[in-house]
Design a protein around this motif. Sequence first.
Motif, PDB file in Angstrom:
ATOM      1  N   CYS A 278       0.798  -1.236   0.000  1.00 45.89           N
ATOM      2  CA  CYS A 278       0.000   0.000   0.000  1.00 45.89           C
ATOM      3  C   CYS A 278       0.824   1.277   0.000  1.00 45.89           C
ATOM      4  O   CYS A 278       0.280   2.367   0.002  1.00 45.89           O
ATOM      5  CB  CYS A 278      -0.957  -0.001   1.188  1.00 45.89           C
ATOM      6  N   GLU A 279       2.153   1.151   0.052  1.00 50.22           N
ATOM      7  CA  GLU A 279       3.095   2.266   0.001  1.00 50.22           C
ATOM      8  C   GLU A 279       3.077   3.160   1.241  1.00 50.22           C
ATOM      9  O   GLU A 279       3.622   4.251   1.237  1.00 50.22           O
ATOM     10  CB  GLU A 279       2.893   3.097  -1.275  1.00 50.22           C
ATOM     11  N   THR A 280       2.480   2.698   2.338  1.00 50.31           N
ATOM     12  CA  THR A 280       2.528   3.422   3.602  1.00 50.31           C
ATOM     13  C   THR A 280       3.922   3.268   4.200  1.00 50.31           C
ATOM     14  O   THR A 280       4.574   2.240   4.016  1.00 50.31           O
ATOM     15  CB  THR A 280       1.473   2.843   4.583  1.00 50.31           C
ATOM     16  N   THR A 281       4.375   4.272   4.955  1.00 45.34           N
ATOM     17  CA  THR A 281       5.670   4.187   5.611  1.00 45.34           C
ATOM     18  C   THR A 281       5.674   3.049   6.624  1.00 45.34           C
ATOM     19  O   THR A 281       4.742   2.909   7.413  1.00 45.34           O
ATOM     20  CB  THR A 281       5.992   5.515   6.336  1.00 45.34           C
ATOM     21  N   LEU A 282       6.706   2.228   6.570  1.00 45.79           N
ATOM     22  CA  LEU A 282       6.839   1.104   7.500  1.00 45.79           C
ATOM     23  C   LEU A 282       7.389   1.578   8.844  1.00 45.79           C
ATOM     24  O   LEU A 282       8.078   2.596   8.914  1.00 45.79           O
ATOM     25  CB  LEU A 282       7.791   0.056   6.923  1.00 45.79           C
ATOM     26  N   ASN A 283       7.096   0.839   9.908  1.00 48.29           N
ATOM     27  CA  ASN A 283       7.698   1.054  11.217  1.00 48.29           C
ATOM     28  C   ASN A 283       8.720  -0.041  11.447  1.00 48.29           C
ATOM     29  O   ASN A 283       8.674  -1.101  10.819  1.00 48.29           O
ATOM     30  CB  ASN A 283       6.642   1.006  12.324  1.00 48.29           C
ATOM     31  N   VAL A 284       9.635   0.188  12.373  1.00 50.86           N
ATOM     32  CA  VAL A 284      10.630  -0.806  12.741  1.00 50.86           C
ATOM     33  C   VAL A 284      10.075  -1.587  13.922  1.00 50.86           C
ATOM     34  O   VAL A 284       9.576  -0.999  14.880  1.00 50.86           O
ATOM     35  CB  VAL A 284      11.964  -0.124  13.140  1.00 50.86           C
ATOM     36  N   SER A 285      10.154  -2.920  13.859  1.00 47.26           N
ATOM     37  CA  SER A 285       9.639  -3.720  14.966  1.00 47.26           C
ATOM     38  C   SER A 285      10.733  -4.511  15.669  1.00 47.26           C
ATOM     39  O   SER A 285      10.534  -4.990  16.776  1.00 47.26           O
ATOM     40  CB  SER A 285       8.547  -4.678  14.474  1.00 47.26           C
ATOM     41  N   GLN A 286      11.894  -4.661  15.047  1.00 49.27           N
ATOM     42  CA  GLN A 286      12.959  -5.431  15.673  1.00 49.27           C
ATOM     43  C   GLN A 286      14.316  -4.950  15.177  1.00 49.27           C
ATOM     44  O   GLN A 286      14.495  -4.642  13.993  1.00 49.27           O
ATOM     45  CB  GLN A 286      12.796  -6.916  15.341  1.00 49.27           C
ATOM     46  N   MET A 287      15.269  -4.892  16.105  1.00 45.67           N
ATOM     47  CA  MET A 287      16.652  -4.558  15.758  1.00 45.67           C
ATOM     48  C   MET A 287      17.550  -5.517  16.533  1.00 45.67           C
ATOM     49  O   MET A 287      17.202  -5.967  17.624  1.00 45.67           O
ATOM     50  CB  MET A 287      16.959  -3.101  16.114  1.00 45.67           C
ATOM     51  N   ARG A 288      18.710  -5.829  15.944  1.00 46.40           N
ATOM     52  CA  ARG A 288      19.615  -6.801  16.557  1.00 46.40           C
ATOM     53  C   ARG A 288      21.046  -6.303  16.477  1.00 46.40           C
ATOM     54  O   ARG A 288      21.490  -5.814  15.436  1.00 46.40           O
ATOM     55  CB  ARG A 288      19.494  -8.134  15.821  1.00 46.40           C
ATOM     56  N   CYS A 289      21.781  -6.442  17.573  1.00 43.83           N
ATOM     57  CA  CYS A 289      23.210  -6.119  17.597  1.00 43.83           C
ATOM     58  C   CYS A 289      23.982  -7.302  17.033  1.00 43.83           C
ATOM     59  O   CYS A 289      23.889  -8.426  17.557  1.00 43.83           O
ATOM     60  CB  CYS A 289      23.658  -5.826  19.031  1.00 43.83           C
ATOM     61  N   ASN A 290      24.726  -7.077  15.962  1.00 46.82           N
ATOM     62  CA  ASN A 290      25.512  -8.158  15.355  1.00 46.82           C
ATOM     63  C   ASN A 290      26.686  -8.574  16.227  1.00 46.82           C
ATOM     64  O   ASN A 290      27.221  -9.665  16.067  1.00 46.82           O
ATOM     65  CB  ASN A 290      26.017  -7.752  13.976  1.00 46.82           C
ATOM     66  N   ASP A 291      27.092  -7.716  17.161  1.00 46.64           N
ATOM     67  CA  ASP A 291      28.245  -8.013  17.998  1.00 46.64           C
ATOM     68  C   ASP A 291      27.888  -8.944  19.156  1.00 46.64           C
ATOM     69  O   ASP A 291      28.511  -9.987  19.347  1.00 46.64           O
ATOM     70  CB  ASP A 291      28.846  -6.718  18.536  1.00 46.64           C
ATOM     71  N   CYS A 292      26.848  -8.597  19.930  1.00 47.95           N
ATOM     72  CA  CYS A 292      26.531  -9.395  21.125  1.00 47.95           C
ATOM     73  C   CYS A 292      25.223 -10.181  21.010  1.00 47.95           C
ATOM     74  O   CYS A 292      24.900 -10.982  21.872  1.00 47.95           O
ATOM     75  CB  CYS A 292      26.476  -8.505  22.356  1.00 47.95           C
ATOM     76  N   GLY A 293      24.457  -9.924  19.933  1.00 44.29           N
ATOM     77  CA  GLY A 293      23.225 -10.674  19.731  1.00 44.29           C
ATOM     78  C   GLY A 293      22.001 -10.113  20.446  1.00 44.29           C
ATOM     79  O   GLY A 293      20.923 -10.691  20.368  1.00 44.29           O
ATOM     80  N   THR A 294      22.142  -9.014  21.162  1.00 42.07           N
ATOM     81  CA  THR A 294      21.000  -8.408  21.845  1.00 42.07           C
ATOM     82  C   THR A 294      19.946  -8.012  20.822  1.00 42.07           C
ATOM     83  O   THR A 294      20.272  -7.477  19.763  1.00 42.07           O
ATOM     84  CB  THR A 294      21.434  -7.160  22.640  1.00 42.07           C
ATOM     85  N   GLU A 295      18.682  -8.292  21.132  1.00 43.41           N
ATOM     86  CA  GLU A 295      17.573  -7.924  20.260  1.00 43.41           C
ATOM     87  C   GLU A 295      16.648  -6.957  20.986  1.00 43.41           C
ATOM     88  O   GLU A 295      16.400  -7.111  22.179  1.00 43.41           O
ATOM     89  CB  GLU A 295      16.790  -9.163  19.819  1.00 43.41           C
ATOM     90  N   VAL A 296      16.177  -5.980  20.258  1.00 46.43           N
ATOM     91  CA  VAL A 296      15.229  -5.005  20.780  1.00 46.43           C
ATOM     92  C   VAL A 296      13.976  -5.122  19.931  1.00 46.43           C
ATOM     93  O   VAL A 296      14.041  -5.088  18.703  1.00 46.43           O
ATOM     94  CB  VAL A 296      15.795  -3.560  20.688  1.00 46.43           C
TER      95      VAL A 296
END
Length: 88
Positions: A10-28
């Motif tokens: 639908c071309e609506t702006t997406l939101n971010v739902s998950q981020m991950r640190c490649n160094d320690c593996g922490t996920e938000v």
Amino acid sequence: MKLPVFCPSCETTLNVSQMRCNDCGTEVRGNYEMPLFLKLNREEQQFIMDFFLASGSIKEMAKQAGNSYPTMRNKMDDMIEKIKNLKC
């Protein structure tokens, strides 16, 4: 791989739902709004970057792009209006 910023359906702006640190593996996880800059399409992002790299000189941007100053000024005014609308 480039970060998608618009929904492919639908071309609506997406939101971010998950981020991950490649160094320690922490996920938000959560539901985070994209920064304003990322709500712009790639061409608009490039325009802002070019403006920044031209030290904020529309005249210099016009020269580098091979456009007239009024053409570049109109494009800048369009960008300003779009950003104002996105902030609302």
